[in-house]
Design a protein around this motif. Structure first.
Motif, PDB file in Angstrom:
ATOM      1  N   LEU A  15     -20.189 -12.918  -5.646  1.00  0.00           N
ATOM      2  CA  LEU A  15     -19.349 -12.243  -4.648  1.00  0.00           C
ATOM      3  C   LEU A  15     -20.027 -10.989  -4.111  1.00  0.00           C
ATOM      4  O   LEU A  15     -20.045 -10.741  -2.906  1.00  0.00           O
ATOM      5  N   SER A  16     -20.610 -10.205  -5.011  1.00  0.00           N
ATOM      6  CA  SER A  16     -21.264  -8.955  -4.585  1.00  0.00           C
ATOM      7  C   SER A  16     -22.459  -9.243  -3.695  1.00  0.00           C
ATOM      8  O   SER A  16     -22.651  -8.590  -2.656  1.00  0.00           O
ATOM      9  N   ALA A  17     -23.257 -10.239  -4.083  1.00  0.00           N
ATOM     10  CA  ALA A  17     -24.445 -10.567  -3.294  1.00  0.00           C
ATOM     11  C   ALA A  17     -24.069 -11.050  -1.899  1.00  0.00           C
ATOM     12  O   ALA A  17     -24.678 -10.642  -0.893  1.00  0.00           O
ATOM     13  N   LEU A  18     -23.054 -11.905  -1.814  1.00  0.00           N
ATOM     14  CA  LEU A  18     -22.633 -12.428  -0.506  1.00  0.00           C
ATOM     15  C   LEU A  18     -21.979 -11.333   0.343  1.00  0.00           C
ATOM     16  O   LEU A  18     -22.160 -11.282   1.568  1.00  0.00           O
ATOM     17  N   ASP A  19     -21.238 -10.471  -0.289  1.00  0.00           N
ATOM     18  CA  ASP A  19     -20.598  -9.380   0.442  1.00  0.00           C
ATOM     19  C   ASP A  19     -21.644  -8.452   1.045  1.00  0.00           C
ATOM     20  O   ASP A  19     -21.555  -8.043   2.211  1.00  0.00           O
ATOM     21  N   ILE A  20     -22.665  -8.111   0.267  1.00  0.00           N
ATOM     22  CA  ILE A  20     -23.737  -7.225   0.742  1.00  0.00           C
ATOM     23  C   ILE A  20     -24.495  -7.879   1.898  1.00  0.00           C
ATOM     24  O   ILE A  20     -24.840  -7.228   2.894  1.00  0.00           O
ATOM     25  N   LEU A  21     -24.704  -9.197   1.797  1.00  0.00           N
ATOM     26  CA  LEU A  21     -25.459  -9.907   2.826  1.00  0.00           C
ATOM     27  C   LEU A  21     -24.654 -10.091   4.120  1.00  0.00           C
ATOM     28  O   LEU A  21     -25.184  -9.926   5.226  1.00  0.00           O
ATOM     29  N   ALA A  23     -21.301  -8.775   5.053  1.00  0.00           N
ATOM     30  CA  ALA A  23     -20.406  -7.751   5.605  1.00  0.00           C
ATOM     31  C   ALA A  23     -20.977  -7.045   6.828  1.00  0.00           C
ATOM     32  O   ALA A  23     -20.250  -6.790   7.805  1.00  0.00           O
ATOM     33  N   PRO A  24     -22.288  -6.680   6.849  1.00  0.00           N
ATOM     34  CA  PRO A  24     -22.814  -5.986   8.038  1.00  0.00           C
ATOM     35  C   PRO A  24     -22.915  -6.872   9.280  1.00  0.00           C
ATOM     36  O   PRO A  24     -23.064  -6.362  10.389  1.00  0.00           O
ATOM     37  N   GLN A  25     -22.825  -8.197   9.103  1.00  0.00           N
ATOM     38  CA  GLN A  25     -23.109  -9.099  10.228  1.00  0.00           C
ATOM     39  C   GLN A  25     -21.862  -9.760  10.824  1.00  0.00           C
ATOM     40  O   GLN A  25     -21.956 -10.402  11.869  1.00  0.00           O
ATOM     41  N   PHE A  26     -20.706  -9.601  10.156  1.00  0.00           N
ATOM     42  CA  PHE A  26     -19.490 -10.263  10.628  1.00  0.00           C
ATOM     43  C   PHE A  26     -18.322  -9.284  10.661  1.00  0.00           C
ATOM     44  O   PHE A  26     -18.349  -8.243   9.986  1.00  0.00           O
ATOM     45  N   ASP A  27     -17.319  -9.625  11.451  1.00  0.00           N
ATOM     46  CA  ASP A  27     -16.182  -8.722  11.643  1.00  0.00           C
ATOM     47  C   ASP A  27     -15.467  -8.379  10.344  1.00  0.00           C
ATOM     48  O   ASP A  27     -15.138  -7.227  10.079  1.00  0.00           O
ATOM     49  N   HIS A  28     -15.166  -9.409   9.557  1.00  0.00           N
ATOM     50  CA  HIS A  28     -14.340  -9.197   8.371  1.00  0.00           C
ATOM     51  C   HIS A  28     -14.799 -10.149   7.271  1.00  0.00           C
ATOM     52  O   HIS A  28     -14.864 -11.361   7.475  1.00  0.00           O
ATOM     53  N   VAL A  29     -15.132  -9.607   6.097  1.00  0.00           N
ATOM     54  CA  VAL A  29     -15.520 -10.408   4.939  1.00  0.00           C
ATOM     55  C   VAL A  29     -14.622 -10.014   3.773  1.00  0.00           C
ATOM     56  O   VAL A  29     -14.532  -8.841   3.415  1.00  0.00           O
ATOM     57  N   LYS A  30     -13.922 -11.013   3.201  1.00  0.00           N
ATOM     58  CA  LYS A  30     -13.014 -10.769   2.087  1.00  0.00           C
ATOM     59  C   LYS A  30     -13.466 -11.595   0.897  1.00  0.00           C
ATOM     60  O   LYS A  30     -13.799 -12.775   1.046  1.00  0.00           O
ATOM     61  N   CYS A  31     -13.481 -10.985  -0.301  1.00  0.00           N
ATOM     62  CA  CYS A  31     -13.950 -11.669  -1.509  1.00  0.00           C
ATOM     63  C   CYS A  31     -12.831 -11.763  -2.544  1.00  0.00           C
ATOM     64  O   CYS A  31     -12.126 -10.773  -2.796  1.00  0.00           O
ATOM     65  N   PHE A  32     -12.677 -12.961  -3.137  1.00  0.00           N
ATOM     66  CA  PHE A  32     -11.717 -13.179  -4.210  1.00  0.00           C
ATOM     67  C   PHE A  32     -12.400 -13.916  -5.347  1.00  0.00           C
ATOM     68  O   PHE A  32     -13.227 -14.812  -5.125  1.00  0.00           O
TER      69      PHE A  32
END
Length: 454
Positions: A15-21, A23-32
């Motif tokens: 989750l952390s790796a995908l969020d870091i990758l 989040a800067p490129q898309f409007d909204h990224v949510k992790c569960f």
């Protein structure tokens, strides 16, 4: 990129790796980390993509949880793309998921460039699905607009019941129907009723006034054209046959079609295909054909104004719509319907018809049929400010003069009109009105009660 992404994986490092990758490129990224929050989150926000792990329980590797949540997502948000996150050994499960509606899958560990390319493709697919869904909704709304549910046959006279009985018999078939009758009798309403009761009622009824189609535009209007086919053909355009595909094509005023154009129409009906102007490839058509006319086509065939073979083609079933004057009390039923319709339209209270007005409407011959009655009611609603409509509130065609020069109106009708005009000329002054009519005040008063002017 303008998109919302939901990531669901029980591995917090993933989750952390995908969020870091992302989040800067898309409007909204949510992790569960738990899939149990998926349904609630989909209700709160539109997501173009869900990145979904295949297994959530420790030691589980069947992929059943991933399949279950894939189905939940597709059921609640069909346009959302689902990309599965899986280990190398679960490729077979991922392929199974693709067959069940997943868009793609990524393997752990992933390559960032390939992951981004997969995500962008999945998001574009989601947008495309949304566009298709919107188009389908617009198409549905358009079909409903073309097939209004509030236009129906009104009345209970034996003449109308005979027509409706015939309509019910032929509607379930795909046979061609010819509707004849005077102008204003409601031939198009009969056509719409046939379409409404048919198996094609989820598609459009496309109406074409053949009397309004010029000879030069006939083929373009009915068969369509491709871009550049002629000087003003700046873009390709489907014809009415194509638009009516799977539905019903209603050709009104078929008797106005010139003799040489009748051959082109006949060819399209016989071959069940049309070719756009400028195209080489014919297109098959699947339509139910209904035609209408106020002309005597049999006589026109005898005068070589209408093709006999075309008449046989369109005249499998013939329905004659009766004129309004023979429908008896239907006149008052229709009048009541139009009174409510136009009183609502012009924001007025619904008036009533007095006895003399009802008798006048029943006696009148209605040469313009239902269309004339509707126009007369609308005009009366606009011009009258009373709660009760009287004969003088209607502006009907004057009665035709017979051979002897006498008008067809009865003396009582003429007397009623004269009294009405005198009262209009001297509002509130019965004495002056009586003097103009050449009768006593008491006589005028009695007649005013008789004709319900009081």
């Amino acid at each position: 990129m303008k998109a919302n992404i939901l990531i669901v994986d029980d591995n917090k490092s993933v989750l952390s790796a995908l969020d870091i990758l992302l989040a800067p490129q898309f409007d909204h990224v949510k992790c569960f980390s738990s899939p149990n929050q998926i349904v609630t989150e989909l209700r709160q926000r539109d997501y173009q993509l869900v990145l979904l792990d295949m297994n959530f329980k420790t030691g589980a590797n069947t992929g059943n949880e991933g399949i279950f949540w894939l189905n939940e997502i597709k059921e609640r948000s069909p346009s959302t793309s689902v990309v599965l996150i899986t280990a190398y050994g679960d490729v077979e499960l991922a392929v199974k998921a693709l067959k069940l509606g997943a868009t793609d899958f990524i393997l752990k560990p992933w390559d960032n460039a390939k992951l981004l390319a997969t995500i962008q493709s999945a998001i574009q697919l989601s947008f495309s699905r949304n566009e298709v869904s919107d188009l389908k909704q617009k198409e549905k709304a358009l079909k409903q607009a073309f097939n209004p549910k509030d236009k129906y046959m009104i009345g209970s006279s034996p003449e109308l019941m005979a027509v409706l009985k015939m309509v019910q018999k032929v509607a379930k078939t795909d046979t061609n129907v010819l509707i004849t009758g005077e102008n204003g009798t409601g031939k198009e309403l009969v056509a719409r009723e046939i379409h409404r009761l048919s198996k094609r009622n989820k598609e459009m009824l496309v109406s074409v006034d053949m009397g309004a189609v010029t000879e030069t535009l006939f083929e373009s209007e009915l068969f369509g054209h491709v871009k550049g086919a002629f000087t003003d053909a700046r873009e390709s355009r489907p014809g009415k046959f194509e638009i009516a595909h799977k539905g019903t094509l209603f050709l009104d005023e078929i008797g106005n079609l010139s003799f040489h154009l009748q051959a082109k129409l006949l060819a399209a009906l016989q071959n069940r295909q049309v070719t756009r102007i400028g195209a080489n490839q014919p297109m098959p058509i699947d339509i139910r054909l209904i035609t209408a006319t106020n002309k005597d086509l049999e006589r026109m065939v005898g005068e070589e104004l209408f093709r006999e073979d075309l008449l046989y083609r369109i005249n499998t079933i013939h329905i004659e719509v009766p004129p309004l004057r023979v429908r008896g009390n239907d006149i008052l039923v229709l009048a009541e319907f139009f009174l409510k319709k136009y009183a609502h339209k012009y924001d007025k209270p619904v008036p009533k018809l007095n006895q003399q007005a009802q008798e006048m409407l029943l006696k009148y011959q209605w040469p313009g049929n239902i269309r004339e009655l509707e126009h007369a009611i609308e005009k009366a609603i606009i011009l009258s400010d009373t709660k009760v409509l009287k004969p003088d509130d209607f502006y009907l065609r004057p009665a035709k003069v017979g051979k002897g020069g006498a008008a067809s109106l009865k003396i009582e009708d003429m007397e009623q009109k004269l009294i009405g005009k005198a009262l209009e000329a001297h509002p509130g002054n019965i004495t002056a009105a009586a003097a103009e009519l050449g009768i006593t005040r008491q006589t005028l008063y009695n007649k005013m009660k008789k004709y319900e002017f009081l």
